[in-house]
Design a protein around this motif. Structure first.
Motif, mmCIF file in Angstrom:
data_model
loop_
_atom_site.group_PDB
_atom_site.id
_atom_site.type_symbol
_atom_site.label_atom_id
_atom_site.label_comp_id
_atom_site.label_asym_id
_atom_site.label_seq_id
_atom_site.Cartn_x
_atom_site.Cartn_y
_atom_site.Cartn_z
ATOM 1 N N LEU A 162 0.863 -1.183 0.000
ATOM 2 C CA LEU A 162 0.000 0.000 0.000
ATOM 3 C C LEU A 162 0.897 1.230 0.000
ATOM 4 C CD1 LEU A 162 -2.821 1.340 0.310
ATOM 5 C CD2 LEU A 162 -2.468 1.198 2.795
ATOM 6 N N GLN A 163 0.853 1.993 -1.076
ATOM 7 C CA GLN A 163 1.745 3.133 -1.232
ATOM 8 C C GLN A 163 1.179 4.373 -0.535
ATOM 9 O OE1 GLN A 163 2.147 3.269 -5.534
ATOM 10 N NE2 GLN A 163 3.987 1.991 -5.461
ATOM 11 N N THR A 164 1.959 4.934 0.389
ATOM 12 C CA THR A 164 1.602 6.191 1.050
ATOM 13 C C THR A 164 2.888 7.015 1.181
ATOM 14 O OG1 THR A 164 1.972 5.301 3.273
ATOM 15 C CG2 THR A 164 -0.257 5.110 2.372
ATOM 16 N N PRO A 165 2.801 8.335 1.039
ATOM 17 C CA PRO A 165 4.015 9.158 1.097
ATOM 18 C C PRO A 165 4.772 9.026 2.403
ATOM 19 C CG PRO A 165 2.148 10.422 0.258
ATOM 20 C CD PRO A 165 1.595 9.127 0.767
ATOM 21 N N GLN A 166 4.037 8.776 3.488
ATOM 22 C CA GLN A 166 4.647 8.632 4.801
ATOM 23 C C GLN A 166 3.762 7.737 5.663
ATOM 24 O OE1 GLN A 166 4.952 12.649 6.161
ATOM 25 N NE2 GLN A 166 2.744 12.979 6.255
ATOM 26 N N PRO A 167 4.326 7.143 6.707
ATOM 27 C CA PRO A 167 3.508 6.259 7.553
ATOM 28 C C PRO A 167 2.459 7.045 8.322
ATOM 29 C CG PRO A 167 5.667 6.613 8.524
ATOM 30 C CD PRO A 167 5.726 7.217 7.157
ATOM 31 N N LEU A 168 1.381 6.356 8.696
ATOM 32 C CA LEU A 168 0.317 6.985 9.469
ATOM 33 C C LEU A 168 0.813 7.278 10.880
ATOM 34 C CD1 LEU A 168 -2.797 4.840 8.442
ATOM 35 C CD2 LEU A 168 -1.819 6.847 7.315
ATOM 36 N N LEU A 169 0.404 8.400 11.417
ATOM 37 C CA LEU A 169 0.832 8.808 12.748
ATOM 38 C C LEU A 169 0.040 8.065 13.812
ATOM 39 C CD1 LEU A 169 2.622 10.762 14.405
ATOM 40 C CD2 LEU A 169 0.718 12.400 14.313
ATOM 41 N N ASP A 170 0.716 7.328 14.684
ATOM 42 C CA ASP A 170 0.113 6.634 15.823
ATOM 43 C C ASP A 170 -0.948 5.608 15.412
ATOM 44 O OD1 ASP A 170 1.653 8.062 17.648
ATOM 45 O OD2 ASP A 170 0.209 9.712 17.690
ATOM 46 N N GLU A 171 -0.852 5.083 14.197
ATOM 47 C CA GLU A 171 -1.786 4.060 13.739
ATOM 48 C C GLU A 171 -1.031 2.958 13.005
ATOM 49 O OE1 GLU A 171 -6.129 5.907 12.889
ATOM 50 O OE2 GLU A 171 -4.567 6.539 11.483
ATOM 51 N N ASP A 172 -1.505 1.737 13.162
ATOM 52 C CA ASP A 172 -0.996 0.603 12.404
ATOM 53 C C ASP A 172 -1.959 0.295 11.270
ATOM 54 O OD1 ASP A 172 1.319 0.084 14.004
ATOM 55 O OD2 ASP A 172 0.026 -0.861 15.506
ATOM 56 N N VAL A 173 -1.463 -0.394 10.260
ATOM 57 C CA VAL A 173 -2.285 -0.771 9.110
ATOM 58 C C VAL A 173 -2.380 -2.295 9.055
ATOM 59 C CG1 VAL A 173 -2.510 -0.715 6.599
ATOM 60 C CG2 VAL A 173 -1.679 1.300 7.831
ATOM 61 N N TYR A 174 -3.616 -2.799 8.893
ATOM 62 C CA TYR A 174 -3.870 -4.232 8.841
ATOM 63 C C TYR A 174 -4.567 -4.590 7.527
ATOM 64 C CZ TYR A 174 -2.938 -4.780 13.866
ATOM 65 O OH TYR A 174 -2.346 -4.814 15.104
ATOM 66 N N ILE A 175 -4.279 -5.781 7.021
ATOM 67 C CA ILE A 175 -5.073 -6.387 5.952
ATOM 68 C C ILE A 175 -6.286 -7.014 6.628
ATOM 69 C CG2 ILE A 175 -5.059 -8.031 4.035
ATOM 70 C CD1 ILE A 175 -1.932 -7.908 4.265
ATOM 71 N N PHE A 176 -7.476 -6.836 6.032
ATOM 72 C CA PHE A 176 -8.709 -7.180 6.739
ATOM 73 C C PHE A 176 -9.725 -7.760 5.772
ATOM 74 C CE2 PHE A 176 -12.654 -6.160 9.037
ATOM 75 C CZ PHE A 176 -12.306 -6.493 10.345
ATOM 76 N N GLY A 177 -10.364 -8.851 6.161
ATOM 77 C CA GLY A 177 -11.389 -9.480 5.337
ATOM 78 C C GLY A 177 -11.819 -10.797 5.939
ATOM 79 N N ALA A 178 -12.638 -11.549 5.218
ATOM 80 C CA ALA A 178 -13.102 -12.840 5.732
ATOM 81 C C ALA A 178 -11.938 -13.797 5.949
ATOM 82 C CB ALA A 178 -14.126 -13.444 4.776
ATOM 83 N N PHE A 179 -10.903 -13.723 5.104
ATOM 84 C CA PHE A 179 -9.790 -14.664 5.267
ATOM 85 C C PHE A 179 -8.939 -14.339 6.493
ATOM 86 C CE2 PHE A 179 -7.731 -11.446 2.563
ATOM 87 C CZ PHE A 179 -6.477 -11.316 3.142
ATOM 88 N N THR A 180 -9.122 -13.151 7.101
ATOM 89 C CA THR A 180 -8.477 -12.847 8.379
ATOM 90 C C THR A 180 -9.430 -13.076 9.543
ATOM 91 O OG1 THR A 180 -9.105 -10.504 8.555
ATOM 92 C CG2 THR A 180 -7.200 -11.033 7.166
ATOM 93 N N ASN A 181 -10.572 -13.702 9.267
ATOM 94 C CA ASN A 181 -11.627 -13.950 10.262
ATOM 95 C C ASN A 181 -12.259 -12.654 10.755
ATOM 96 O OD1 ASN A 181 -11.526 -16.850 10.397
ATOM 97 N ND2 ASN A 181 -9.615 -16.654 11.554
ATOM 98 N N TRP A 182 -12.183 -11.589 9.937
ATOM 99 C CA TRP A 182 -12.726 -10.290 10.324
ATOM 100 C C TRP A 182 -12.160 -9.823 11.661
ATOM 101 C CZ3 TRP A 182 -14.747 -8.112 6.292
ATOM 102 C CH2 TRP A 182 -15.540 -8.824 5.394
ATOM 103 N N GLU A 183 -10.914 -10.116 11.912
ATOM 104 C CA GLU A 183 -10.309 -9.687 13.162
ATOM 105 C C GLU A 183 -8.922 -9.129 12.895
ATOM 106 O OE1 GLU A 183 -10.001 -13.020 15.793
ATOM 107 O OE2 GLU A 183 -8.687 -14.147 14.456
ATOM 108 N N LEU A 184 -8.427 -8.350 13.850
ATOM 109 C CA LEU A 184 -7.082 -7.788 13.757
ATOM 110 C C LEU A 184 -6.090 -8.838 14.218
ATOM 111 C CD1 LEU A 184 -7.804 -4.242 15.227
ATOM 112 C CD2 LEU A 184 -7.747 -4.929 12.823
#
Length: 471
Positions: free
Chosen positions: A368-390
């Motif tokens: 996932l291309q972003t100019p800079q990382p999100l401040l104080d947040e993590d990024v997760y892949i999310f969907g049914a194959f992740t059991n809809w959980e973090l």
């Protein structure tokens, strides 16, 4: 045994229980990293795209039965008195307790729980059911009160993968079966565990319900002006002409779910009023959901030729690596209409004969291309194959030299939906607006469940379910 027909489909859960000495969570969850591709579906129909919709004969838009055959979200067991009104995917249980389909579908009458263990040796696995209340707390019923036989049952069916780079053992069991069936409606958890090591393997939820009431639901213009372009709102009423209900305002409750996700369901809603044989839920502004946008998706049914969203395929002796086309944030981008699986997935191999043990696994690289990382947040892949959980295995990591987040997943050949979620470090909420955005034209499935618990009854009966689509 239920007086009327039972209807079955998959749902989602939360909190902790103790079963056979292990700690199981009350949500769709796998406890070991080797357990993959957990599905609950109608045998023979798991590869039908989840965006298929079932419409009652001559029905209106409210007659849509939102079908997610991949997760059995809306796989119904319907009333046999009206068999011609429904498609072959719709099942029923007759008054003698026999399961079948409205069109005599050969594989019909059951749900199948299947999953893979990325291992070379088979395990000695058992499963058991747990009956739950409407809020997914454990009900007061004993096993013999909601099951036809002993609870602990062995999973007898398994098969080793054939000619795959990553070996695995494929397990499956059908519900109900000759050993066991349910005798009460309501929410159920099915827990699978290893009897040799006493390890929990997975938890999956399903719901059994009686068709005692009918539900008329519709999507309405959001009550708040600021929600008109970004949210969906639902209004519904319940017709109980064919059944007797007492103390309705206290004993009836409803739950509303978007795309089968329990993590942001609107639960335990009480009626606003009733008149005659109709119960009304008209709390304006209360039954609303962020509309989101159509799910991102990729196609890895073949490792031999390019498929959708695949940038590169690298085959190695010990596995296949696939790089997906880099993604961009969509929070402020324009909406586009695209058929998706509403977050689900289905399994299919185009390289070998289509079999649960012929499909191979691959290591998938997301970016996932972003100019800079999100401040104080993590990024997760999310969907049914992740059991809809973090899940930490699906948390992405930012690399400055590429100005992008990267994440990995080991997935079986098939088609998958997914989103990117921005999550505060304390995991207090999941934010899709920043990386995905919301738009009112997005197509979603909404499922309404109506529960009834009169005074003195020791469990919540599920007396009606209806699913509607935004389109």
């Amino acid at each position: 045994m239920l007086k009327n027909s039972l209807l079955i489909f998959l749902l989602f859960i939360f909190s902790l229980v103790d079963v056979t000495g292990q700690d199981f969570v009350n949500r769709d969850h796998t406890y070991l990293p080797s357990i993959r591709t957990v599905q609950l579906y109608i045998p023979g129909l798991q590869n039908i795209p989840a965006f298929a919709q079932l419409r009652q004969s001559g029905g209106s838009s409210n007659g849509f039965l939102g079908t997610n055959l991949l997760t059995a979200l809306d796989s119904f067991v319907r009333d046999p008195s009206n068999p011609a009104d429904y498609n072959p995917e719709v099942f029923y249980r007759d008054r003698e307790g026999r399961f079948g389909t409205s069109s005599n579908y050969q594989q019909g009458g059951t749900l199948r729980l299947s999953f893979d263990d990325l291992a070379t040796e088979a395990r000695y696995l058992y499963y058991r059911f747990e009956h739950c209340n409407a809020d997914w707390s454990k009900s007061d019923l004993e096993d013999f009160e909601f099951l036809s036989s002993i609870n602990e049952q062995r999973i007898k069916n398994y098969e080793f993968s054939f000619n795959t780079r990553i070996p695995y053992v494929h397990y499956w069991v059908n519900f109900p079966n000759e050993d066991q069936t349910w005798t009460k409606s309501g929410n159920y958890l099915v827990h699978v565990y290893d009897s040799d090591t006493n390890e929990p393997i997975l938890t999956r939820r399903l719901v059994v319900f009686e068709e005692e009431v009918s539900i008329n639901a519709q999507l309405i213009r959001p009550f708040l002006v600021e929600d008109i372009n970004t949210h969906h709102e639902i209004s519904f009423e319940v017709d109980f002409t064919n059944t007797e209900l007492k103390d309705i305002l206290n004993n009836i409750s409803a739950t509303i779910i978007q795309n089968g996700r329990w993590d942001h369901a609107i639960i335990y809603q009480k009626p606003t009023h009733y008149a005659g044989n109709t119960i009304f839920f008209e709390n304006l502004g209360a039954y609303k959901f962020p509309a989101g946008k159509e799910f991102r998706h990729f196609d890895i049914r073949s490792f031999d030729y390019p498929t959708r969203q695949v940038l590169e395929v690298s085959k190695e002796i010990n596995g296949t690596e696939i790089k997906l086309v880099p993604d961009q944030p969509r929070g402020t981008s324009k909406f586009w209409s695209d058929r998706d699986l509403n977050g689900s997935f289905f399994i299919q191999s185009l390289d070998n004969y289509d079999s649960p043990v012929a499909a191979d696994y691959a290591h998938i690289l997301f970016s996932l291309q972003t100019p800079q990382p999100l401040l104080d947040e993590d990024v997760y892949i999310f969907g049914a194959f992740t059991n809809w959980e973090l899940n930490d295995q699906y948390m992405m990591h930012y690399e400055d030299r590429y100005s992008a987040y990267f994440g990995e997943a080991t997935l079986k050949q098939g088609v998958y939906d997914y989103l990117y979620a921005a999550v505060p470090r304390d995991k207090s909420y999941i934010d899709f607006d920043r990386l995905e955005g919301n738009w009112h034209e997005t197509e979603n499935f909404y499922t309404i469940l109506v529960y009834y618990r009169p005074f003195g009854q020791r469990y919540d009966r599920l007396i009606g379910v209806q699913a509607i689509s935004q389109k």
